[in-house]
Design an enzyme around this catalytic site. Structure first.
Site, PDB file in Angstrom:
ATOM      1  N   ASN A  11     -17.555 -26.086   1.592  1.00  0.00           N
ATOM      2  CA  ASN A  11     -18.160 -24.772   1.831  1.00  0.00           C
ATOM      3  C   ASN A  11     -17.847 -23.876   0.640  1.00  0.00           C
ATOM      4  O   ASN A  11     -16.710 -23.435   0.472  1.00  0.00           O
ATOM      5  CB  ASN A  11     -17.575 -24.195   3.136  1.00  0.00           C
ATOM      6  CG  ASN A  11     -18.050 -22.776   3.397  1.00  0.00           C
ATOM      7  OD1 ASN A  11     -18.957 -22.276   2.728  1.00  0.00           O
ATOM      8  ND2 ASN A  11     -17.423 -22.118   4.375  1.00  0.00           N
ATOM      9  N   LYS A  13     -18.879 -20.942   0.059  1.00  0.00           N
ATOM     10  CA  LYS A  13     -18.842 -19.514   0.429  1.00  0.00           C
ATOM     11  C   LYS A  13     -19.656 -18.696  -0.589  1.00  0.00           C
ATOM     12  O   LYS A  13     -20.638 -19.203  -1.121  1.00  0.00           O
ATOM     13  CB  LYS A  13     -17.396 -19.039   0.586  1.00  0.00           C
ATOM     14  CG  LYS A  13     -16.607 -19.959   1.539  1.00  0.00           C
ATOM     15  CD  LYS A  13     -15.273 -19.419   1.950  1.00  0.00           C
ATOM     16  CE  LYS A  13     -14.605 -20.408   2.907  1.00  0.00           C
ATOM     17  NZ  LYS A  13     -13.352 -19.940   3.463  1.00  0.00           N
ATOM     18  N   HIS A 103     -19.041 -19.800  11.515  1.00  0.00           N
ATOM     19  CA  HIS A 103     -17.832 -19.804  10.677  1.00  0.00           C
ATOM     20  C   HIS A 103     -17.002 -18.557  11.001  1.00  0.00           C
ATOM     21  O   HIS A 103     -17.559 -17.493  11.276  1.00  0.00           O
ATOM     22  CB  HIS A 103     -18.224 -19.830   9.193  1.00  0.00           C
ATOM     23  CG  HIS A 103     -17.043 -20.090   8.307  1.00  0.00           C
ATOM     24  ND1 HIS A 103     -16.161 -19.093   7.960  1.00  0.00           N
ATOM     25  CD2 HIS A 103     -16.573 -21.234   7.750  1.00  0.00           C
ATOM     26  CE1 HIS A 103     -15.205 -19.621   7.206  1.00  0.00           C
ATOM     27  NE2 HIS A 103     -15.429 -20.918   7.064  1.00  0.00           N
ATOM     28  N   GLU A 105     -15.540 -16.502   9.229  1.00  0.00           N
ATOM     29  CA  GLU A 105     -15.837 -15.316   8.412  1.00  0.00           C
ATOM     30  C   GLU A 105     -17.074 -14.600   8.928  1.00  0.00           C
ATOM     31  O   GLU A 105     -17.201 -13.382   8.821  1.00  0.00           O
ATOM     32  CB  GLU A 105     -15.976 -15.726   6.935  1.00  0.00           C
ATOM     33  CG  GLU A 105     -14.597 -16.025   6.347  1.00  0.00           C
ATOM     34  CD  GLU A 105     -14.575 -17.074   5.252  1.00  0.00           C
ATOM     35  OE1 GLU A 105     -15.639 -17.384   4.680  1.00  0.00           O
ATOM     36  OE2 GLU A 105     -13.477 -17.609   4.979  1.00  0.00           O
ATOM     37  N   GLU A 173     -11.243 -24.995  12.549  1.00  0.00           N
ATOM     38  CA  GLU A 173     -10.615 -24.285  11.433  1.00  0.00           C
ATOM     39  C   GLU A 173      -9.758 -23.149  11.987  1.00  0.00           C
ATOM     40  O   GLU A 173     -10.296 -22.082  12.320  1.00  0.00           O
ATOM     41  CB  GLU A 173     -11.689 -23.682  10.522  1.00  0.00           C
ATOM     42  CG  GLU A 173     -12.613 -24.694   9.890  1.00  0.00           C
ATOM     43  CD  GLU A 173     -13.294 -24.125   8.649  1.00  0.00           C
ATOM     44  OE1 GLU A 173     -13.060 -24.684   7.577  1.00  0.00           O
ATOM     45  OE2 GLU A 173     -14.028 -23.117   8.745  1.00  0.00           O
ATOM     46  N   GLY A 179      -7.876 -20.151   3.654  1.00  0.00           N
ATOM     47  CA  GLY A 179      -7.647 -19.430   2.397  1.00  0.00           C
ATOM     48  C   GLY A 179      -6.246 -18.875   2.263  1.00  0.00           C
ATOM     49  O   GLY A 179      -5.964 -18.064   1.392  1.00  0.00           O
ATOM     50  N   SER A 218      -7.293 -24.639   4.212  1.00  0.00           N
ATOM     51  CA  SER A 218      -6.373 -24.975   3.113  1.00  0.00           C
ATOM     52  C   SER A 218      -6.208 -26.476   2.877  1.00  0.00           C
ATOM     53  O   SER A 218      -5.114 -26.952   2.551  1.00  0.00           O
ATOM     54  CB  SER A 218      -5.013 -24.296   3.316  1.00  0.00           C
ATOM     55  OG  SER A 218      -5.171 -22.886   3.317  1.00  0.00           O
TER      56      SER A 218
END
Ligand code: 13P
Length: 260
Positions: A11, A13, A103, A105, A173, A179, A218
């Site tokens: 991904n 992003k 996702h 985010e 996730e 991240g 990560s």
């Protein structure tokens, strides 16, 4: 005999314009070929920004690369006055195979709810795209509900009310691991993946055995092996480390077929 072919998904992003994207795809394809990667053993898919999908598709077609491309989001609507949105049929025309749906985010910064995620899954099904349904708990949800309650709620909500379930993938996730450099242990990830598969089985039956469940958060070439050993983990969804072709190719080298 059915088997779950591992999927390594990158991904990207909101990184890389279309020129940088095709350069990375080219480098990645070369690196994988050099390492003798067998795409039938381990599928590899990249998720560039929307603006790069067309160029990525042209390059992959022209060079006959075996990489797949995916999109990072989809509109729940099929067509019409929805400024800024991208429909499933537009993505399907670009030979997109997978779509990331829900996702964390998008849930966090764009207020995507379980209900909207369910609608986006429906949009994928009707355009014959395979959704990768992202689920995961935040640090505070982890502390108050434990690791699996939120991911299980999210996946069951995303799967409910469809006329029939077409192919889908789940990406677990944990939000606290995205991240941050903090990773779930392989045992934690496997335990949640197992709970997710069990919940899908209880509600939707045997389809659960075929569903691929990925871990994300990560992931790097140095820690991927542990995750891939979990019997319920069928691949990884990689953010930061997928922007480096050597690192991502290093992640993709793990071979694990689940034969059912
Ligand atoms: P990182 O690998 O950068 O933690 O991102 C994970 C992720 O969000 C993939 O979708």
């Amino acid at each position: 005999m059915t088997e779950r072919i591992p999927l390594i998904a990158g991904n990207w992003k909101m990184n890389l314009d279309h020129l940088q994207s095709i350069a990375l795809i080219q480098k990645l394809a070369w690196t994988l070929n050099e390492k003798g990667h067998d795409f039938k053993d381990v599928e590899v898919s990249v998720f560039p920004p929307f603006t790069a999908l067309r160029s990525a598709q042209t390059l992959i077609d022209a060079e006959k690369f075996e990489l797949n491309i995916g999109a990072q989001d989809i509109s729940q609507h099929s067509v019409g006055a929805f400024t800024g949105e991208i429909s499933g049929s537009m993505l399907a025309k670009l030979a997109v195979k997978y779509v990331l749906v829900g996702h964390s985010e998008r849930r966090q910064y764009h207020n995507e709810t379980d209900e909207l995620v369910q609608q986006k899954v429906a949009a994928c099904f009707s355009a014959n795209l395979t959704p990768i349904i992202c689920v995961g708990e935040t640090q505070s949800e982890l502390e108050s509900h434990g690791p699996s309650a939120v991911p299980v709620r999210q996946i069951l909500a995303a799967l409910q009310g469809h006329e029939s379930l077409k192919e889908f993938v789940v990406a677990y996730e944990p939000v606290w691991a995205i991240g941050t450099g903090e990773v779930a242990t392989p045992e934690q990830a496997e335990q949640v993946a197992q709970e997710i598969r069990k919940a899908i089985q209880e509600v939707h039956g045997e389809v659960a055995e075929q569903v691929r469940i990925l871990y994300g958060g990560s992931v790097k070439s140095v820690n991927v092996a542990g995750f891939m050993q979990g019997p319920n983990i069928d691949g990884v969804l990689v953010g930061g480390a997928s922007l480096d072709s050597d690192e991502f190719a290093g992640i993709a080298r793990y071979k694990k077929h689940i034969v059912l």
